[in-house]
Design a protein around this motif. Structure first.
Motif, PDB file in Angstrom:
ATOM      1  N   GLN A 186      99.392  44.996  22.265  1.00 18.75           N
ATOM      2  CA  GLN A 186      99.522  44.897  20.864  1.00 18.75           C
ATOM      3  C   GLN A 186     101.157  44.698  20.572  1.00 18.75           C
ATOM      4  O   GLN A 186     101.223  44.225  19.602  1.00 18.75           O
ATOM      5  N   GLU A 187     101.810  45.342  21.402  1.00 17.48           N
ATOM      6  CA  GLU A 187     103.466  45.205  20.997  1.00 17.48           C
ATOM      7  C   GLU A 187     103.681  43.618  21.198  1.00 17.48           C
ATOM      8  O   GLU A 187     104.558  43.186  20.136  1.00 17.48           O
ATOM      9  N   ASP A 202     101.674  41.129  20.745  1.00 13.20           N
ATOM     10  CA  ASP A 202     101.367  40.346  19.653  1.00 13.20           C
ATOM     11  C   ASP A 202     101.981  40.783  18.221  1.00 13.20           C
ATOM     12  O   ASP A 202     102.327  39.659  17.536  1.00 13.20           O
ATOM     13  N   THR A 203     102.539  42.022  18.074  1.00 12.84           N
ATOM     14  CA  THR A 203     103.356  42.283  16.914  1.00 12.84           C
ATOM     15  C   THR A 203     104.689  41.534  16.782  1.00 12.84           C
ATOM     16  O   THR A 203     105.251  41.001  15.983  1.00 12.84           O
ATOM     17  N   THR A 241     105.553  44.924   9.823  1.00 17.44           N
ATOM     18  CA  THR A 241     105.279  44.758  11.310  1.00 17.44           C
ATOM     19  C   THR A 241     106.208  45.215  12.217  1.00 17.44           C
ATOM     20  O   THR A 241     105.969  45.748  13.211  1.00 17.44           O
ATOM     21  N   LEU A 276     105.382  48.822  12.634  1.00 12.63           N
ATOM     22  CA  LEU A 276     104.260  49.018  13.131  1.00 12.63           C
ATOM     23  C   LEU A 276     104.606  48.882  14.779  1.00 12.63           C
ATOM     24  O   LEU A 276     104.166  49.649  15.613  1.00 12.63           O
ATOM     25  N   GLN A 277     105.548  47.910  14.977  1.00  7.50           N
ATOM     26  CA  GLN A 277     106.013  47.594  16.500  1.00  7.50           C
ATOM     27  C   GLN A 277     106.709  48.807  16.945  1.00  7.50           C
ATOM     28  O   GLN A 277     106.524  49.094  18.205  1.00  7.50           O
TER      29      GLN A 277
END
Length: 192
Positions: A37-38, A40-41, A116, A119-120
């Protein structure tokens, strides 16, 4: 479809049960998921920054066009060509509208970049927490495994001598140690 869903449900349940029985593996799987996920961000941030750069370039291009058409409006008005001046003003107004739309898009992209990035950071913090928990769980598992091996080893060693025979090497070792401790204590008391 029912058989496939039943099989899928069964496999998911078995996987969940396995992960519950092996929490260190569950934490490793969660850490891997957070790592993905990291990544992707970070890719999304790079894409958004590229999009922001393109929008900035477009805005600069539109601004130059607006300036050029503004000069043409002035030039046509000064020469008495009101027909051309009016058409140039309409073009300038259309370019201003286009520039405002591009500016709005760029502001939206900037907000998405900020969101983003936040979020990261959250994902990274969570990943660090999970990594720490995984290390603690792995250490606890290793300690439990070592203790289990020690207990098994101690059990096997204890079976090598007969308690009733009076020959207990561990008992002898403790007696020597306790005697040494008592002597040291007496020496300290006499030295006062």
């Amino acid at each position: 479809m029912g058989l496939f869903e039943d099989l899928n449900s069964f496999l998911e349940n078995r996987l969940d049960e396995f992960l519950r029985n092996n929490p260190h593996l569950e934490l490793q799987a969660l850490e891997e998921q957070l790592r993905e996920q990291e990544e992707d961000t970070l890719k999304l941030i790079a894409d958004l920054q590229l999009q922001q750069k393109r929008l900035q370039d477009e805005i600069l291009g539109v601004a130059q066009d607006i300036q050029r058409w503004h000069e043409r409006v002035s030039k046509a008005q000064s020469k008495g060509r009101l027909d051309l001046a009016q058409a140039a003003q309409q073009r300038e107004a259309a370019l201003l509208h286009q520039g405002n739309q591009l500016w709005g898009k760029m502001e939206g992209v900037k907000q998405r970049i900020a969101q983003t990035k936040a979020l990261q950071r959250q994902i990274q913090t969570r990943r660090n927490e999970v990594h720490t928990k995984a290390r603690v769980a792995e250490a606890a598992r290793a300690q439990a495994q070592t203790q289990s091996q020690w207990q098994t080893s101690a059990w096997n060693q204890n079976s090598n001598y007969n308690i009733g025979s009076g020959v207990d090497p561990l008992e002898s070792q403790f007696q020597r140690w306790e005697t040494d401790e008592e002597l040291d204590q007496m020496k300290r008391n006499m030295g006062r």
